[in-house]
Design a protein around this motif. Structure first.
Motif, PDB file in Angstrom:
ATOM      1  N   PRO A 171      44.600  36.629  45.014  1.00 55.25           N
ATOM      2  CA  PRO A 171      43.767  37.950  45.394  1.00 55.25           C
ATOM      3  C   PRO A 171      43.387  38.583  44.329  1.00 55.25           C
ATOM      4  O   PRO A 171      43.802  38.440  43.102  1.00 55.25           O
ATOM      5  N   THR A 172      42.410  39.607  44.584  1.00 57.02           N
ATOM      6  CA  THR A 172      42.104  40.314  43.474  1.00 57.02           C
ATOM      7  C   THR A 172      42.980  41.505  42.932  1.00 57.02           C
ATOM      8  O   THR A 172      43.660  42.022  43.694  1.00 57.02           O
ATOM      9  N   HIS A 173      43.127  41.387  41.568  1.00 58.21           N
ATOM     10  CA  HIS A 173      44.347  42.140  40.978  1.00 58.21           C
ATOM     11  C   HIS A 173      43.925  42.389  39.453  1.00 58.21           C
ATOM     12  O   HIS A 173      42.799  42.063  39.154  1.00 58.21           O
ATOM     13  N   VAL A 174      44.587  43.260  38.996  1.00 60.69           N
ATOM     14  CA  VAL A 174      44.304  43.529  37.397  1.00 60.69           C
ATOM     15  C   VAL A 174      45.638  42.977  36.686  1.00 60.69           C
ATOM     16  O   VAL A 174      46.833  42.844  37.470  1.00 60.69           O
ATOM     17  N   GLY A 183      42.451  42.972  30.381  1.00 59.82           N
ATOM     18  CA  GLY A 183      43.524  42.640  31.398  1.00 59.82           C
ATOM     19  C   GLY A 183      43.204  43.866  32.606  1.00 59.82           C
ATOM     20  O   GLY A 183      43.570  43.658  33.830  1.00 59.82           O
ATOM     21  N   ASP A 184      42.558  45.021  32.295  1.00 60.58           N
ATOM     22  CA  ASP A 184      42.545  45.856  33.459  1.00 60.58           C
ATOM     23  C   ASP A 184      41.300  45.647  34.388  1.00 60.58           C
ATOM     24  O   ASP A 184      40.845  46.555  35.174  1.00 60.58           O
ATOM     25  N   LEU A 185      40.329  44.673  34.000  1.00 59.59           N
ATOM     26  CA  LEU A 185      39.284  44.335  34.694  1.00 59.59           C
ATOM     27  C   LEU A 185      39.730  43.484  36.039  1.00 59.59           C
ATOM     28  O   LEU A 185      40.522  42.487  35.893  1.00 59.59           O
ATOM     29  N   LYS A 186      39.227  43.972  36.999  1.00 62.06           N
ATOM     30  CA  LYS A 186      39.612  43.290  38.168  1.00 62.06           C
ATOM     31  C   LYS A 186      39.120  41.939  38.342  1.00 62.06           C
ATOM     32  O   LYS A 186      37.750  41.648  37.998  1.00 62.06           O
ATOM     33  N   HIS A 187      39.935  40.885  38.885  1.00 66.37           N
ATOM     34  CA  HIS A 187      39.566  39.734  38.925  1.00 66.37           C
ATOM     35  C   HIS A 187      40.411  38.846  40.011  1.00 66.37           C
ATOM     36  O   HIS A 187      41.373  39.464  40.511  1.00 66.37           O
ATOM     37  N   ALA A 188      40.034  37.494  40.334  1.00 67.76           N
ATOM     38  CA  ALA A 188      40.703  36.923  41.504  1.00 67.76           C
ATOM     39  C   ALA A 188      40.873  35.412  41.015  1.00 67.76           C
ATOM     40  O   ALA A 188      39.880  35.118  40.151  1.00 67.76           O
ATOM     41  N   GLY A 189      41.535  34.667  41.711  1.00 67.23           N
ATOM     42  CA  GLY A 189      41.432  33.184  41.472  1.00 67.23           C
ATOM     43  C   GLY A 189      40.725  32.923  42.656  1.00 67.23           C
ATOM     44  O   GLY A 189      41.201  32.946  43.926  1.00 67.23           O
ATOM     45  N   ALA A 190      39.492  32.330  42.632  1.00 64.34           N
ATOM     46  CA  ALA A 190      38.579  31.900  43.834  1.00 64.34           C
ATOM     47  C   ALA A 190      39.398  30.643  44.468  1.00 64.34           C
ATOM     48  O   ALA A 190      39.944  29.751  43.680  1.00 64.34           O
ATOM     49  N   GLN A 220      48.696  43.235  33.676  1.00 61.42           N
ATOM     50  CA  GLN A 220      49.333  44.044  32.855  1.00 61.42           C
ATOM     51  C   GLN A 220      49.215  43.670  31.370  1.00 61.42           C
ATOM     52  O   GLN A 220      50.119  43.420  30.706  1.00 61.42           O
ATOM     53  N   SER A 221      48.127  43.536  30.841  1.00 59.81           N
ATOM     54  CA  SER A 221      47.848  43.014  29.386  1.00 59.81           C
ATOM     55  C   SER A 221      46.856  43.691  28.864  1.00 59.81           C
ATOM     56  O   SER A 221      45.967  44.320  29.373  1.00 59.81           O
ATOM     57  N   SER A 222      46.165  43.606  27.408  1.00 56.85           N
ATOM     58  CA  SER A 222      45.322  44.228  26.741  1.00 56.85           C
ATOM     59  C   SER A 222      44.272  43.351  26.973  1.00 56.85           C
ATOM     60  O   SER A 222      43.108  43.837  27.330  1.00 56.85           O
ATOM     61  N   ILE A 223      44.616  41.882  26.902  1.00 64.36           N
ATOM     62  CA  ILE A 223      43.495  40.994  27.032  1.00 64.36           C
ATOM     63  C   ILE A 223      44.131  39.691  27.908  1.00 64.36           C
ATOM     64  O   ILE A 223      45.214  39.318  27.752  1.00 64.36           O
ATOM     65  N   SER A 224      43.342  38.989  28.956  1.00 63.85           N
ATOM     66  CA  SER A 224      43.792  37.840  29.472  1.00 63.85           C
ATOM     67  C   SER A 224      42.794  36.787  29.459  1.00 63.85           C
ATOM     68  O   SER A 224      41.722  36.973  29.098  1.00 63.85           O
ATOM     69  N   ILE A 225      43.460  35.682  29.251  1.00 63.24           N
ATOM     70  CA  ILE A 225      42.573  34.566  29.259  1.00 63.24           C
ATOM     71  C   ILE A 225      42.756  33.464  30.372  1.00 63.24           C
ATOM     72  O   ILE A 225      44.121  33.456  30.723  1.00 63.24           O
ATOM     73  N   THR A 226      41.935  32.572  30.835  1.00 68.55           N
ATOM     74  CA  THR A 226      42.275  31.408  31.455  1.00 68.55           C
ATOM     75  C   THR A 226      41.527  30.248  30.620  1.00 68.55           C
ATOM     76  O   THR A 226      40.167  30.411  30.567  1.00 68.55           O
TER      77      THR A 226
END
Length: 145
Positions: A74-77, A121-128, A79-85
């Motif tokens: 689901p959509t979330h933020v 990391g504080d940007l809202k995102h989700a796993g489609a 707890q990181s400065s930067i996240s990667i996939t």
């Protein structure tokens, strides 16, 4: 260990920590220092020092999205400065999926194998949702010091 869903409480994933796979850990460490650090400096020069010298990996884990099991997040933020996939398999191995960024961005990023998506990391995102097949990524939570 093997695959687990108990490592992340707020937004659980079916995952495997990178450090628990002996063959993967040295490859990951080399990638972080030789490729990821300079890339992050180019993307986030306001918080990342040259070559990513101040970037630390808090958590890195292989995530499995399967059309017949955990299909999405689901959509979330984070707890990181930067996240990667980091994509571990190509879009020809699954249908749907990707890192989704809701309004106002409204983009689903589906990078090719070996390519990544980096975001604050504080940007809202989700796993489609994956609708067919299995998608594998390395997700990582990074901090700057």
């Amino acid at each position: 260990g093997g695959w687990t869903t108990s490592r992340h409480y707020a937004v659980p994933t079916t995952d495997l920590p990178v450090h628990s796979v002996p063959e993967l850990l040295p490859l990951w460490n080399k990638f972080v220092t030789t490729q990821l650090g300079p890339f992050l400096y180019a993307c986030f020069p306001d918080i990342v020092k040259r070559n990513g010298a101040n970037v630390r990996v808090h958590d890195a884990f292989v995530v499995r999205y399967d059309a017949n099991a955990q299909r999405f997040l689901p959509t979330h933020v984070d707890q990181s400065s930067i996240s990667i996939t980091l994509a571990l398999n190509g879009a020809d191995a699954y249908e749907g999926g990707g890192t989704a960024f809701p309004s106002p961005i409204e983009v689903i990023a589906r990078p090719d194998t070996g390519h990544l998506v980096a975001f604050r990391g504080d940007l809202k995102h989700a796993g489609a949702p994956v609708t067919k097949g299995t998608r594998y990524i390395v997700a990582a939570f990074l901090f700057t010091v």
